[in-house]
Design an enzyme around this catalytic site. Structure first.
Site, mmCIF file in Angstrom:
data_model
loop_
_atom_site.group_PDB
_atom_site.id
_atom_site.type_symbol
_atom_site.label_atom_id
_atom_site.label_comp_id
_atom_site.label_asym_id
_atom_site.label_seq_id
_atom_site.Cartn_x
_atom_site.Cartn_y
_atom_site.Cartn_z
ATOM 1 N N GLU A 1 -5.466 -7.149 -0.426
ATOM 2 C CA GLU A 1 -6.218 -6.524 0.645
ATOM 3 C C GLU A 1 -7.625 -7.140 0.699
ATOM 4 O O GLU A 1 -8.313 -7.228 -0.305
ATOM 5 C CB GLU A 1 -6.288 -5.029 0.327
ATOM 6 C CG GLU A 1 -7.437 -4.294 0.919
ATOM 7 C CD GLU A 1 -7.711 -2.995 0.141
ATOM 8 O OE1 GLU A 1 -7.117 -2.776 -0.939
ATOM 9 O OE2 GLU A 1 -8.537 -2.227 0.628
ATOM 10 N N ASP B 1 -7.146 -2.255 -3.617
ATOM 11 C CA ASP B 1 -8.230 -1.597 -4.339
ATOM 12 C C ASP B 1 -7.816 -0.211 -4.832
ATOM 13 O O ASP B 1 -6.971 0.440 -4.242
ATOM 14 C CB ASP B 1 -9.442 -1.430 -3.416
ATOM 15 C CG ASP B 1 -10.180 -2.740 -3.244
ATOM 16 O OD1 ASP B 1 -10.001 -3.630 -4.093
ATOM 17 O OD2 ASP B 1 -10.921 -2.871 -2.250
ATOM 18 N N ASP C 1 -9.163 2.508 -4.381
ATOM 19 C CA ASP C 1 -9.921 3.525 -3.648
ATOM 20 C C ASP C 1 -9.035 4.066 -2.526
ATOM 21 O O ASP C 1 -7.856 3.716 -2.420
ATOM 22 C CB ASP C 1 -11.239 2.959 -3.106
ATOM 23 C CG ASP C 1 -10.993 1.840 -2.105
ATOM 24 O OD1 ASP C 1 -9.816 1.584 -1.770
ATOM 25 O OD2 ASP C 1 -11.969 1.225 -1.663
ATOM 26 N N ASP D 1 -9.018 3.656 0.755
ATOM 27 C CA ASP D 1 -8.479 2.670 1.694
ATOM 28 C C ASP D 1 -7.353 1.871 1.066
ATOM 29 O O ASP D 1 -6.337 1.587 1.696
ATOM 30 C CB ASP D 1 -9.577 1.713 2.170
ATOM 31 C CG ASP D 1 -10.394 2.340 3.294
ATOM 32 O OD1 ASP D 1 -9.935 3.371 3.834
ATOM 33 O OD2 ASP D 1 -11.464 1.805 3.615
#
Ligand code: 0RA
Length: 639
Positions: free
Chosen positions: A428, A501, A503, A505
């Site tokens: 990503e 990641d 996180d 997103d």
């Protein structure tokens, strides 16, 4: 005969115990392995027996407790496993059940249907795989007790006291054997909760109480409305087109229980159960339900003139969009495709399900014209959208065939051509993509950076996502095509690794990609080609040492190994892959000798598929809530 003081084995006992030794030698044959799934299987097996007692109408409360030492107690208020002497085995029925493979409840009085037919192995397999196991039976005003170690009775069935007045039931406590289940395995609260919720839904009226003493969490499930409640629960965040349609009917000992509700969503959420087991691969009950809905809606649409003579019928796909449904079958002799693949095979169930659901749904449409019109309108929209999507997809496929020599520009390919040796990292973001390109071993590792923002189209139909350039790049890089034209022999990389990641997103994109693979490249997952990379959470530097921690527990462990507090060490929390330099990314996440990859199973992907609706669905508040409540534990959000 049961002896009072000493406990000796006779020839017949030895034979029995050899059966249990077989379970210990080959756990894979009986509980599907020695991994966490198999571990959960043990609990299900024990709870299933109590559920059977509930299905027989003899029990309405089941308690499940996981103790701090990971021993498990399952208690029910049923009739209690019989303790009278089994005429052939010449010992108490309880001991027979606990020590004989496949000894269901087909003994003593009554025609007790036993879950031996459900999960298949019976509680004796659990006993065999337990370091120790204790059963207490409350029956005839007495408390009966027997203890086993690795399946071997440690004494006779004994009366050890009185049962409290009016109390009957069975309490089983077992501790899984760490010699069998190795590698620090332990039960997962969330997985168990999901299963217990399902069991409670399809066993209307029973109360399932679940307490996890390891983390002090508890849940109680009781659904007066049975599967109707289940459908309402599944649709809690969706706009529904009509009230839940419910039908329950018994024919020749087979009960069909179905609940149906259409929503304005795109996805289908249909779950099929056979004797409370979630048959994730579907089967004849599901086929019957789908056939009934498609046929009924087509007939109805023609009768009200919404489909004209010249129009083609709605396809199954058209009538599936926005459908939420449960079909639950109770069958005295269920036939499953195999032990692990949960698919119901009884042919007579298809006819019966189609008939029962067809009649009920057609009556509902006749009596509720407004709902009928809304459902037909929904199907018309789906049919048109599908037609448009098909054209777009054909174009993608044709183009990707044409472009198969011209790989996407963003792909940093590897030099190796043997797919058994190659890996594709789907990364990503451009900055992480840059680090990955520099850090990789370019001989066998290829990198495809995807820009998250583009994928992150809310409310997007997956059909639309297919037209997206990033996804097109992914499809042509993999070389398999998608959907019906999927062909694994074209696969250019034996391992496909999602690297996102840690996180919100990142997990969002991972969910989307998993959903994409689940819906369009299922075989890729089934054949074990899809993985999730595990980047570290922390970089810990102290004096001249640098270590990486992948979990919070890891961090604590490393700090104590270094003999330093978090304040004294230099602690860096990685917010994104982009924060790691290429060497670090290689060392921690990509180097085959040091990294950890999570293999994605079809259940993981199915779960992501369900989550996807919630993340991408049109109802905004629940999505917010979901992300907020999970934001602090994003590492658990992924699958
Ligand atoms: C066989 C016959 C009867 C009850 C059971 C088995 C039974 C098994 C389990 C396993 C867990 N909980 C259970 N509760 C009951 C019926 C005996 C009778 O007629 O009283």
């Amino acid at each position: 005969m049961v002896k009072e003081s000493s406990y000796s084995y006779e020839a017949k006992d030895i034979q029995v115990l050899e059966g249990l030794e077989a379970v210990r030698r080959r756990p894979g044959m009986y509980v599907g392995g020695t991994d966490i799934k198999a571990l959960h299987h043990l609990i299900y097996e024990v709870v299933d027996n109590s559920i059977d007692e509930a299905l027989a109408g003899a029990c309405d409360r089941i308690e499940i407790k996981i103790h701090p030492d990971s021993s498990v107690t399952v208690r029910d208020n049923g009739r209690g496993i019989p303790v009278d002497i089994h005429p052939q085995m010449k010992k108490p029925a309880l001991e027979v059940v606990m020590t004989t493979l496949h000894a269901g409840g087909k003994f003593g009085s009554g025609s007790y249907k036993v879950s031996g037919g459900l999960h298949g192995v019976g509680v004796s397999a659990v006993n065999a795989l337990s370091e120790w196991c204790e059963v207490r039976v409350y029956r005839d005003g007495k408390e009966h007790f027997q203890r086993y170690e690795r399946g071997y009775p440690q004494g006779p069935v004994e009366v050890i006291g009185k049962a409290p007045s009016g109390v009957t039931g069975t309490t089983t406590t077992y501790k899984f054997d760490p010699l069998i289940f190795k590698e620090d395995l332990d039960y997962r609260f969330d997985t168990l909760v999901q299963r217990f919720r399902e069991m409670a839904f399809v066993t209307r009226g029973v109360t399932l109480y679940f307490l996890d003493e390891r983390s002090d969490r508890e849940m109680t499930f009781h659904f007066e409305g049975g599967i109707t409640s289940f459908v309402r629960y599944l649709n809690r965040n969706r706009e529904v087109l009509h009230p839940v349609v419910h039908v329950e009917r018994e024919t020749d000992g087979i009960t069909i229980d179905a609940a149906i509700q259409y929503t304005d969503a795109y996805a289908e959420s249909v779950y099929a159960f056979a004797n409370t087991i979630n048959t994730i691969d579907g089967g004849t009950h599901l086929t019957g339900l789908r056939a009934a809905l498609t046929r009924t809606i087509n007939d109805y649409a023609r009768r009200i003139g919404q489909l004209k003579d010249a129009d083609p019928n709605f396809t199954g796909d058209d009538t599936r969009e926005g459908l939420t449904a449960i079909i639950s079958v109770k069958h005295p002799d269920p036939q499953f495709e195999s032990q692990t693949k949960v698919k119901l095979m009884n042919p007579e169930v298809q006819t019966l399900a189609q008939q029962v659901v067809g009649e009920a749904f057609s009556t509902f449409l006749e009596e509720n014209p407004a709902a009928g019109k809304a459902i037909v309108a929904k199907c018309l929209t789906s049919a048109r959208a599908r037609d448009a999507a098909r054209k777009a997809r054909d174009l993608v496929i044709r183009k990707s065939a044409l472009e198969s020599l011209t790989l996407p520009g963003k792909l940093a390919d590897c030099s190796e051509r043997d797919p058994n040796k190659t890996e594709l990292y789907i990364v990503e973001g451009d900055s992480a993509g840059g680090s990955a390109k520099q850090g990789r071993d370019r001989h066998f590792q290829a990198i495809l950076p995807l820009r998250g923002k583009i994928l992150n189209t809310e409310r997007a139909r997956l059909d639309k996502i297919l037209a997206n350039n990033e996804v097109k790049a992914l499809i042509s890089a993999l070389g398999t095509s998608i959907g019906e034209s999927f062909d694994l022999s074209g696969l250019r990389y034996g391992r496909v690794v999602l690297m996102t990641d840690a996180d919100v997103d990142g997990s969002h994109i991972r969910t989307l990609l998993l959903t994409f693979f689940f819906r369009y490249m299922q075989q890729l997952i089934e054949d074990g080609h899809l993985y999730i990379a595990q980047p570290p959470l922390y970089r810990i530097a102290y004096k001249d040492k640098i270590r990486f921690a992948y979990t919070e527990a890891d961090k604590e462990k490393i700090l104590s190994e270094l003999g330093v507090t978090a304040e004294k060490a230099s602690l860096q929390r990685y917010k994104g892959l982009g924060e790691m330099n290429p060497d670090q990314l290689w060392e921690t996440t990509m180097d085959p000798t040091r990294r950890t990859l999570l293999l994605v199973t079809i259940e993981d992907a199915a779960e992501a598929d369900r989550t996807f609706d919630m993340l991408m669905g049109s109802a905004v508040p629940p999505r917010k809530r979901f992300i907020q409540t999970h934001a602090r534990e994003v590492r658990n959000l992924d699958i």
